[in-house]
Write a protein that holds these residues in place. Structure first.
Motif, PDB file in Angstrom:
ATOM      1  N   TYR B  36       4.967 -42.836  30.085  1.00 52.46           N
ATOM      2  CA  TYR B  36       4.322 -42.757  28.788  1.00 52.46           C
ATOM      3  C   TYR B  36       2.814 -42.742  28.984  1.00 52.46           C
ATOM      4  CZ  TYR B  36       8.620 -44.113  26.272  1.00 52.46           C
ATOM      5  OH  TYR B  36       9.888 -44.152  25.738  1.00 52.46           O
ATOM      6  N   VAL B  37       2.089 -42.193  27.986  1.00 52.76           N
ATOM      7  CA  VAL B  37       0.630 -42.221  27.978  1.00 52.76           C
ATOM      8  C   VAL B  37       0.168 -42.925  26.707  1.00 52.76           C
ATOM      9  CG1 VAL B  37       0.447 -39.934  26.885  1.00 52.76           C
ATOM     10  CG2 VAL B  37      -1.488 -40.846  28.171  1.00 52.76           C
ATOM     11  N   GLN B  38      -0.922 -43.677  26.852  1.00 55.11           N
ATOM     12  CA  GLN B  38      -1.488 -44.380  25.695  1.00 55.11           C
ATOM     13  C   GLN B  38      -2.991 -44.139  25.644  1.00 55.11           C
ATOM     14  OE1 GLN B  38      -1.546 -48.715  25.769  1.00 55.11           O
ATOM     15  NE2 GLN B  38      -1.136 -48.813  23.568  1.00 55.11           N
ATOM     16  N   TYR B  39      -3.467 -43.659  24.496  1.00 55.71           N
ATOM     17  CA  TYR B  39      -4.895 -43.528  24.235  1.00 55.71           C
ATOM     18  C   TYR B  39      -5.354 -44.784  23.502  1.00 55.71           C
ATOM     19  CZ  TYR B  39      -3.948 -38.807  25.718  1.00 55.71           C
ATOM     20  OH  TYR B  39      -3.557 -37.718  26.459  1.00 55.71           O
ATOM     21  N   PRO B  40      -6.646 -45.101  23.558  1.00 55.98           N
ATOM     22  CA  PRO B  40      -7.138 -46.379  23.014  1.00 55.98           C
ATOM     23  C   PRO B  40      -6.689 -46.646  21.582  1.00 55.98           C
ATOM     24  CG  PRO B  40      -8.853 -45.315  24.279  1.00 55.98           C
ATOM     25  CD  PRO B  40      -7.724 -44.335  24.209  1.00 55.98           C
ATOM     26  N   ASN B  41      -6.206 -47.851  21.373  1.00 53.08           N
ATOM     27  CA  ASN B  41      -5.794 -48.335  20.045  1.00 53.08           C
ATOM     28  C   ASN B  41      -4.709 -47.481  19.391  1.00 53.08           C
ATOM     29  OD1 ASN B  41      -7.559 -50.626  19.880  1.00 53.08           O
ATOM     30  ND2 ASN B  41      -9.227 -49.147  19.686  1.00 53.08           N
ATOM     31  N   GLN B  42      -3.883 -46.890  20.220  1.00 51.88           N
ATOM     32  CA  GLN B  42      -2.774 -46.098  19.693  1.00 51.88           C
ATOM     33  C   GLN B  42      -1.457 -46.543  20.320  1.00 51.88           C
ATOM     34  OE1 GLN B  42      -3.197 -41.860  19.612  1.00 51.88           O
ATOM     35  NE2 GLN B  42      -5.392 -41.951  19.216  1.00 51.88           N
ATOM     36  N   GLU B  88      -4.356 -44.530  29.524  1.00 51.54           N
ATOM     37  CA  GLU B  88      -3.558 -45.477  30.290  1.00 51.54           C
ATOM     38  C   GLU B  88      -2.135 -44.946  30.367  1.00 51.54           C
ATOM     39  OE1 GLU B  88      -4.116 -49.569  29.271  1.00 51.54           O
ATOM     40  OE2 GLU B  88      -3.410 -50.149  31.265  1.00 51.54           O
ATOM     41  N   TYR B  89      -1.538 -45.075  31.540  1.00 55.31           N
ATOM     42  CA  TYR B  89      -0.213 -44.524  31.794  1.00 55.31           C
ATOM     43  C   TYR B  89       0.748 -45.648  32.173  1.00 55.31           C
ATOM     44  CZ  TYR B  89      -2.462 -40.000  31.670  1.00 55.31           C
ATOM     45  OH  TYR B  89      -3.163 -38.887  31.264  1.00 55.31           O
ATOM     46  N   PHE B  90       1.939 -45.591  31.584  1.00 53.49           N
ATOM     47  CA  PHE B  90       2.947 -46.608  31.819  1.00 53.49           C
ATOM     48  C   PHE B  90       4.239 -45.976  32.314  1.00 53.49           C
ATOM     49  CE2 PHE B  90       0.918 -50.314  30.039  1.00 53.49           C
ATOM     50  CZ  PHE B  90       0.010 -49.797  29.128  1.00 53.49           C
ATOM     51  N   CYS B  91       4.788 -46.579  33.348  1.00 50.03           N
ATOM     52  CA  CYS B  91       6.100 -46.222  33.849  1.00 50.03           C
ATOM     53  C   CYS B  91       7.103 -47.217  33.267  1.00 50.03           C
ATOM     54  CB  CYS B  91       6.093 -46.301  35.378  1.00 50.03           C
ATOM     55  SG  CYS B  91       7.630 -45.829  36.165  1.00 50.03           S
ATOM     56  N   ALA B  92       8.322 -46.760  32.963  1.00 48.84           N
ATOM     57  CA  ALA B  92       9.320 -47.644  32.362  1.00 48.84           C
ATOM     58  C   ALA B  92      10.696 -47.322  32.914  1.00 48.84           C
ATOM     59  CB  ALA B  92       9.315 -47.510  30.844  1.00 48.84           C
ATOM     60  N   VAL B  93      11.554 -48.331  32.962  1.00 50.14           N
ATOM     61  CA  VAL B  93      12.933 -48.159  33.398  1.00 50.14           C
ATOM     62  C   VAL B  93      13.860 -48.720  32.326  1.00 50.14           C
ATOM     63  CG1 VAL B  93      12.927 -50.351  34.676  1.00 50.14           C
ATOM     64  CG2 VAL B  93      14.592 -48.575  35.271  1.00 50.14           C
ATOM     65  N   LEU B  99      14.462 -51.708  27.705  1.00 49.57           N
ATOM     66  CA  LEU B  99      13.460 -50.822  28.288  1.00 49.57           C
ATOM     67  C   LEU B  99      12.323 -51.693  28.804  1.00 49.57           C
ATOM     68  CD1 LEU B  99      12.706 -47.829  28.644  1.00 49.57           C
ATOM     69  CD2 LEU B  99      11.669 -47.903  26.386  1.00 49.57           C
ATOM     70  N   THR B 100      12.077 -51.635  30.119  1.00 47.44           N
ATOM     71  CA  THR B 100      11.076 -52.497  30.772  1.00 47.44           C
ATOM     72  C   THR B 100       9.921 -51.651  31.278  1.00 47.44           C
ATOM     73  OG1 THR B 100      12.784 -54.081  31.437  1.00 47.44           O
ATOM     74  CG2 THR B 100      10.689 -54.155  32.619  1.00 47.44           C
ATOM     75  N   PHE B 101       8.695 -52.100  30.999  1.00 45.52           N
ATOM     76  CA  PHE B 101       7.494 -51.357  31.357  1.00 45.52           C
ATOM     77  C   PHE B 101       6.762 -51.992  32.524  1.00 45.52           C
ATOM     78  CE2 PHE B 101       6.923 -48.176  28.041  1.00 45.52           C
ATOM     79  CZ  PHE B 101       7.863 -48.566  27.111  1.00 45.52           C
ATOM     80  N   GLY B 102       6.025 -51.156  33.249  1.00 42.93           N
ATOM     81  CA  GLY B 102       5.086 -51.640  34.229  1.00 42.93           C
ATOM     82  C   GLY B 102       3.799 -52.096  33.550  1.00 42.93           C
ATOM     83  N   THR B 103       2.857 -52.571  34.359  1.00 46.01           N
ATOM     84  CA  THR B 103       1.616 -53.120  33.809  1.00 46.01           C
ATOM     85  C   THR B 103       0.580 -52.055  33.492  1.00 46.01           C
ATOM     86  OG1 THR B 103       0.902 -53.568  36.053  1.00 46.01           O
ATOM     87  CG2 THR B 103       1.892 -55.400  34.839  1.00 46.01           C
ATOM     88  N   GLY B 104       0.854 -50.811  33.836  1.00 46.14           N
ATOM     89  CA  GLY B 104      -0.020 -49.720  33.446  1.00 46.14           C
ATOM     90  C   GLY B 104      -1.055 -49.357  34.488  1.00 46.14           C
ATOM     91  N   THR B 105      -1.494 -48.094  34.451  1.00 43.33           N
ATOM     92  CA  THR B 105      -2.585 -47.590  35.286  1.00 43.33           C
ATOM     93  C   THR B 105      -3.580 -46.875  34.391  1.00 43.33           C
ATOM     94  OG1 THR B 105      -1.182 -47.300  37.243  1.00 43.33           O
ATOM     95  CG2 THR B 105      -3.239 -46.036  37.157  1.00 43.33           C
ATOM     96  N   ARG B 106      -4.818 -47.316  34.446  1.00 48.77           N
ATOM     97  CA  ARG B 106      -5.871 -46.662  33.646  1.00 48.77           C
ATOM     98  C   ARG B 106      -6.471 -45.541  34.482  1.00 48.77           C
ATOM     99  NH1 ARG B 106      -8.054 -47.622  29.086  1.00 48.77           N
ATOM    100  NH2 ARG B 106      -7.125 -49.690  28.959  1.00 48.77           N
ATOM    101  N   LEU B 107      -6.381 -44.326  33.976  1.00 52.31           N
ATOM    102  CA  LEU B 107      -6.885 -43.139  34.673  1.00 52.31           C
ATOM    103  C   LEU B 107      -8.244 -42.754  34.111  1.00 52.31           C
ATOM    104  CD1 LEU B 107      -6.415 -40.758  36.648  1.00 52.31           C
ATOM    105  CD2 LEU B 107      -5.325 -39.546  34.740  1.00 52.31           C
ATOM    106  N   THR B 108      -9.225 -42.669  35.010  1.00 50.13           N
ATOM    107  CA  THR B 108     -10.572 -42.222  34.654  1.00 50.13           C
ATOM    108  C   THR B 108     -10.823 -40.885  35.315  1.00 50.13           C
ATOM    109  OG1 THR B 108     -11.374 -44.494  34.491  1.00 50.13           O
ATOM    110  CG2 THR B 108     -13.033 -42.775  34.770  1.00 50.13           C
TER     111      THR B 108
END
Lengths: 112, 111
Positions: B36-42, B88-93, B99-108
């Motif tokens: 998944y991808v997340q943009y700020p405050n969304q 920010e990108y999240f991997c989930a299983v 549904l369990t998520f990882g802690t996320g990776t912020r891509l710059t």
């Protein structure tokens, strides 16, 4: 438009007060979820529901309560027992087991 | 119980360079995996998913991921980074109903 609606977007409450976050979906999904998001901790599952009138605790259910009286609605109450309630709360829905979840836009709760 | 580990909480790449975001999972049953991808405050938006079948999965915005059972990995790649990929990108299983998520990776993205 089909989707998941969370309201309000921003919520401020005094310490010690209960507060209820709304989540409504019109996707006809059976499953609904509540997650809490804190910086650096990813998304943590609070509660989930696979069917009306049934729900299960997630990993961090203490201090929270939910109900699932209608398929479309899954409100989350943050009680005064939750020690650190300030966070970004995300609601999601899905078709069921082993399928993806679709997310709302979130509610940012700040307790002062 | 299932879990997800995302290596690298922050990743920076130059515009036009390869994007590689790492995800390793643990699951007691054949996994269903998501990015998944997340943009700020969304909220989160689904990029791609692996259920069964082809191990190379293509998603939206030019992203793809490869499921490697032997390495318990599901890394996300994009051949050429664009400024709009900053998020920010999240991997989930998924294991049954949970549904369990990882802690996320912020891509710059560096111009």
């Amino acid at each position: 438009d089909g989707g998941i609606t969370q309201s309000p977007k921003y919520l401020f409450r005094k310490e010690g007060q209960n507060v209820t976050l709304s989540c409504e979906q019109n996707l006809n999904h059976d499953a609904m979820y509540w997650y809490r998001q804190d910086p650096g901790q990813g998304l943590r599952l609070i509660y989930y529901s696979q069917i009306v009138n049934d729900f299960q605790k997630g990993d961090i259910a203490e201090g929270y309560s939910v109900s699932r009286e209608k398929k479309e609605s899954f409100p989350l109450t943050v009680t005064s027992a939750q020690k650190n309630p300030t966070a970004f709360y995300l609601c999601a829905s899905g078709r069921g087991v082993n399928t993806e979840a679709f997310f709302g836009q979130g509610t940012r709760l700040t307790v002062v | 119980a299932q879990s997800v580990t995302q290596l690298g909480s922050h990743v920076s790449v130059s515009e036009g360079a390869l994007v590689l975001l790492r995800c390793n999972y643990s699951s007691s049953v054949p996994p269903y995996l998501f990015w998944y991808v997340q943009y700020p405050n969304q909220g989160l938006q689904l990029l791609l998913k692996y259920t069964t079948g082809a191990t190379l999965v293509k998603g939206i915005n030019g992203f793809e991921a490869e499921f490697k059972k032997s390495e318990t990995s599901f890394h996300l790649t994009k051949p050429s980074a664009h400024m709009s990929d900053a998020a920010e990108y999240f991997c989930a299983v998924s294991e049954l109903a949970k549904l369990t998520f990882g802690t996320g990776t912020r891509l710059t993205i560096i111009p």
